[in-house]
Design a protein around this motif. Structure first.
Motif, PDB file in Angstrom:
ATOM      1  N   ASP A  87      78.817  71.245  19.118  1.00 34.41           N
ATOM      2  CA  ASP A  87      78.350  71.663  20.438  1.00 34.41           C
ATOM      3  C   ASP A  87      78.093  70.418  21.293  1.00 34.41           C
ATOM      4  OD1 ASP A  87      77.014  72.567  22.676  1.00 34.41           O
ATOM      5  OD2 ASP A  87      75.798  74.018  21.571  1.00 34.41           O
ATOM      6  N   PRO A  88      78.674  70.337  22.482  1.00 37.38           N
ATOM      7  CA  PRO A  88      78.461  69.154  23.333  1.00 37.38           C
ATOM      8  C   PRO A  88      76.994  68.872  23.632  1.00 37.38           C
ATOM      9  CG  PRO A  88      80.253  70.509  24.195  1.00 37.38           C
ATOM     10  CD  PRO A  88      79.608  71.301  23.097  1.00 37.38           C
ATOM     11  N   GLU A  89      76.149  69.897  23.568  1.00 37.69           N
ATOM     12  CA  GLU A  89      74.732  69.692  23.843  1.00 37.69           C
ATOM     13  C   GLU A  89      73.978  69.140  22.638  1.00 37.69           C
ATOM     14  OE1 GLU A  89      73.444  70.027  26.811  1.00 37.69           O
ATOM     15  OE2 GLU A  89      75.416  70.603  27.567  1.00 37.69           O
ATOM     16  N   ALA A  90      74.609  69.176  21.469  1.00 39.58           N
ATOM     17  CA  ALA A  90      73.914  68.762  20.247  1.00 39.58           C
ATOM     18  C   ALA A  90      73.810  67.250  20.135  1.00 39.58           C
ATOM     19  CB  ALA A  90      74.632  69.332  19.023  1.00 39.58           C
ATOM     20  N   ALA A  91      74.755  66.527  20.687  1.00 38.59           N
ATOM     21  CA  ALA A  91      74.752  65.072  20.590  1.00 38.59           C
ATOM     22  C   ALA A  91      75.481  64.492  21.798  1.00 38.59           C
ATOM     23  CB  ALA A  91      75.410  64.614  19.295  1.00 38.59           C
ATOM     24  N   ASP A  92      75.176  63.233  22.097  1.00 41.20           N
ATOM     25  CA  ASP A  92      75.802  62.543  23.218  1.00 41.20           C
ATOM     26  C   ASP A  92      76.583  61.350  22.671  1.00 41.20           C
ATOM     27  OD1 ASP A  92      76.564  61.245  25.490  1.00 41.20           O
ATOM     28  OD2 ASP A  92      74.567  61.058  26.353  1.00 41.20           O
ATOM     29  N   CYS A 142      72.804  52.517  19.383  1.00 44.91           N
ATOM     30  CA  CYS A 142      72.464  53.847  19.895  1.00 44.91           C
ATOM     31  C   CYS A 142      72.576  54.901  18.800  1.00 44.91           C
ATOM     32  CB  CYS A 142      73.389  54.238  21.044  1.00 44.91           C
ATOM     33  SG  CYS A 142      73.254  53.172  22.485  1.00 44.91           S
ATOM     34  N   ASP A 143      71.685  55.874  18.861  1.00 48.05           N
ATOM     35  CA  ASP A 143      71.731  57.045  17.985  1.00 48.05           C
ATOM     36  C   ASP A 143      72.137  58.233  18.855  1.00 48.05           C
ATOM     37  OD1 ASP A 143      71.188  59.341  16.505  1.00 48.05           O
ATOM     38  OD2 ASP A 143      69.501  58.436  15.470  1.00 48.05           O
ATOM     39  N   PRO A 144      73.391  58.705  18.753  1.00 44.07           N
ATOM     40  CA  PRO A 144      73.853  59.773  19.651  1.00 44.07           C
ATOM     41  C   PRO A 144      73.232  61.131  19.348  1.00 44.07           C
ATOM     42  CG  PRO A 144      75.540  59.261  18.039  1.00 44.07           C
ATOM     43  CD  PRO A 144      74.467  58.237  17.848  1.00 44.07           C
ATOM     44  N   LEU A 145      72.722  61.344  18.141  1.00 44.01           N
ATOM     45  CA  LEU A 145      72.123  62.637  17.811  1.00 44.01           C
ATOM     46  C   LEU A 145      70.741  62.787  18.430  1.00 44.01           C
ATOM     47  CD1 LEU A 145      73.137  63.078  14.062  1.00 44.01           C
ATOM     48  CD2 LEU A 145      74.307  63.878  16.114  1.00 44.01           C
ATOM     49  N   TYR A 146      69.924  61.740  18.318  1.00 43.84           N
ATOM     50  CA  TYR A 146      68.556  61.800  18.851  1.00 43.84           C
ATOM     51  C   TYR A 146      68.446  61.155  20.230  1.00 43.84           C
ATOM     52  CZ  TYR A 146      67.248  63.234  14.162  1.00 43.84           C
ATOM     53  OH  TYR A 146      67.149  63.921  12.966  1.00 43.84           O
ATOM     54  N   ARG A 147      69.588  60.662  20.752  1.00 42.55           N
ATOM     55  CA  ARG A 147      69.636  60.061  22.094  1.00 42.55           C
ATOM     56  C   ARG A 147      68.617  58.930  22.236  1.00 42.55           C
ATOM     57  NH1 ARG A 147      71.288  65.338  22.670  1.00 42.55           N
ATOM     58  NH2 ARG A 147      72.979  65.706  24.175  1.00 42.55           N
ATOM     59  N   ARG A 148      68.634  58.045  21.236  1.00 41.17           N
ATOM     60  CA  ARG A 148      67.753  56.882  21.260  1.00 41.17           C
ATOM     61  C   ARG A 148      68.608  55.615  21.252  1.00 41.17           C
ATOM     62  NH1 ARG A 148      63.867  58.799  16.351  1.00 41.17           N
ATOM     63  NH2 ARG A 148      65.871  58.498  15.296  1.00 41.17           N
ATOM     64  N   TYR A 149      68.072  54.526  21.772  1.00 41.55           N
ATOM     65  CA  TYR A 149      68.802  53.267  21.776  1.00 41.55           C
ATOM     66  C   TYR A 149      67.823  52.113  21.589  1.00 41.55           C
ATOM     67  CZ  TYR A 149      67.154  52.539  26.566  1.00 41.55           C
ATOM     68  OH  TYR A 149      66.370  52.367  27.673  1.00 41.55           O
ATOM     69  N   LEU A 150      68.361  51.009  21.125  1.00 44.33           N
ATOM     70  CA  LEU A 150      67.582  49.788  20.957  1.00 44.33           C
ATOM     71  C   LEU A 150      68.400  48.634  21.511  1.00 44.33           C
ATOM     72  CD1 LEU A 150      65.118  48.256  19.712  1.00 44.33           C
ATOM     73  CD2 LEU A 150      66.553  47.906  17.677  1.00 44.33           C
ATOM     74  N   LEU A 151      67.820  47.896  22.480  1.00 40.01           N
ATOM     75  CA  LEU A 151      68.460  46.696  23.011  1.00 40.01           C
ATOM     76  C   LEU A 151      68.106  45.528  22.095  1.00 40.01           C
ATOM     77  CD1 LEU A 151      67.684  47.126  26.827  1.00 40.01           C
ATOM     78  CD2 LEU A 151      69.747  47.792  25.579  1.00 40.01           C
ATOM     79  N   LEU A 152      69.116  44.920  21.509  1.00 43.27           N
ATOM     80  CA  LEU A 152      68.887  43.807  20.601  1.00 43.27           C
ATOM     81  C   LEU A 152      68.552  42.543  21.387  1.00 43.27           C
ATOM     82  CD1 LEU A 152      70.227  45.831  18.697  1.00 43.27           C
ATOM     83  CD2 LEU A 152      71.546  43.950  17.707  1.00 43.27           C
ATOM     84  N   PRO A 153      67.737  41.672  20.817  1.00 42.05           N
ATOM     85  CA  PRO A 153      67.506  40.392  21.490  1.00 42.05           C
ATOM     86  C   PRO A 153      68.811  39.605  21.565  1.00 42.05           C
ATOM     87  CG  PRO A 153      66.612  40.356  19.257  1.00 42.05           C
ATOM     88  CD  PRO A 153      67.003  41.766  19.544  1.00 42.05           C
TER      89      PRO A 153
END
Length: 338
Positions: A87-92, A142-153
């Motif tokens: 489902d397109p809404e399940a993950a980005d 980036c985590d496409p399932l939980y829509r989280r990201y971390l910018l690395l130093p």
């Protein structure tokens, strides 16, 4: 009349409970066992036990992520779970949740995470590709399932100064699985800088939050006397292979394998047991060994055969025999793509 003797209670230590629980077939069974009593839950929720359980019971494959999300299909046991993520809404999977998404390019995907690199300042952000020679300092996971990201130093300037942009033939950032003693939420990133006279890997650890460099001292000797960077009209290094905690690349011009062990982060050279070609794969063998499959052709006799053999973790300089190698001859009309 004497009452019947009561059976002696077995004293189940935490160590014995762990040996029982680690043999449960699925994580769902483990969750049900954890609800039986507080002592069971204490053992099962321990970080060391969960790491051990996950190593023995890796999560099921839900899909192959290529140009699109290719979900597992019946009768695969993960088909039902995979259908939910279709489902397109399940993950980005476009990672549009990261700020200024047009500024980022996808470079790698591993263990459910994307690695993105930033378009260098002054470049055209509308271009879809990226310069494979550019030293990229800014990366995001980036985590496409939980829509989280971390910018690395950013890679510190003093480390980046180990290589010069004008000398870089290839710069490959990619994800590396966590170490065996790390949580699944941890990850590592490797930036592989291949230059004419040196080979440097910049390594970022999520657990430490820092970068450190590893240099391969033998690179200059391997490229000496060749028309580098394309000494045999082949790409300087093959695509990456990963098995048993090792990244491997084929060095076409010397018919050897370059190996980076992610436990020690040391480079080594391996002498393969067969001719190397584009149609090959390095796989996980038994007892921690690296295995090699390669498709070979005998043009003179018009036959093809699949060669398989075991690779030592580090071969001595005079290694010439590989007793575990074997050849499987294929029917004339067989076509294999590795």
């Amino acid at each position: 009349m004497e009452s019947p003797a009561q059976p002696a209670e077995m004293d189940l230590t935490d160590e014995l409970l762990e040996e029982v629980f680690v043999r449960l077939p699925t994580s769902a069974d483990l969750a049900r066992a954890s609800m039986a009593c507080t002592s069971f839950r204490r053992v099962i929720t321990g970080h060391a036990f969960l790491r051990r359980f996950r190593r023995l019971h890796p999560p099921p494959v839900l899909s192959i992520l290529a140009a699109d999300f290719l979900a597992a299909q019946p009768p695969h046991p993960s088909a039902a779970a995979a259908r939910a993520f279709s489902d397109p809404e399940a993950a980005d999977f476009l990672c549009s949740f990261i700020p200024s998404p047009d500024r980022w390019r996808r470079r790698d995907f591993c263990d459910g995470r994307f690695l993105l690199s930033a378009v260098p300042e002054g470049s055209d952000p509308t271009r879809r590709g990226y310069d494979p020679r550019a030293l990229v300092k800014h990366l995001a996971v980036c985590d496409p399932l939980y829509r989280r990201y971390l910018l690395l130093p950013a890679i510190p300037d003093d480390l980046a100064a180990l290589v010069h942009q004008s000398d870089i033939a290839s710069f490959q950032p990619f994800l590396c699985p966590p170490a065996e003693d790390e949580e699944d939420t941890m990850f590592r990133v490797i930036c592989f800088a291949q230059c004419e006279t040196k080979l440097v890997a910049f390594i970022y650890s999520r657990s430490s939050g820092q970068w450190h460099p590893v240099e391969f001292d033998g690179w200059r000797d391997l490229t000496a006397g060749t028309s580098y960077p394309y000494p045999s009209r082949e790409p300087e290094l093959s695509r990456r292979h990963y098995a048993h905690g090792c990244f491997c690349w084929v060095m076409h011009w010397v018919s050897k394998l370059l190996v980076l062990d992610t436990r020690s982060f040391k480079f080594s050279i391996n002498l393969p047991p067969a001719p190397l070609s584009r149609r090959m794969a390095i796989v996980e063998g038994v007892e921690g060994k690296l295995g090699l499959f390669t498709l070979c052709r005998d043009i003179e006799n018009a036959i093809s055969f699949l060669f398989n053999g075991a690779l030592a973790r580090s071969n001595p300089a005079n290694a010439t025999s590989h007793p575990e190698a074997a050849e499987v001859y294929l029917p004339q009309m067989t076509v294999l793509e590795v």
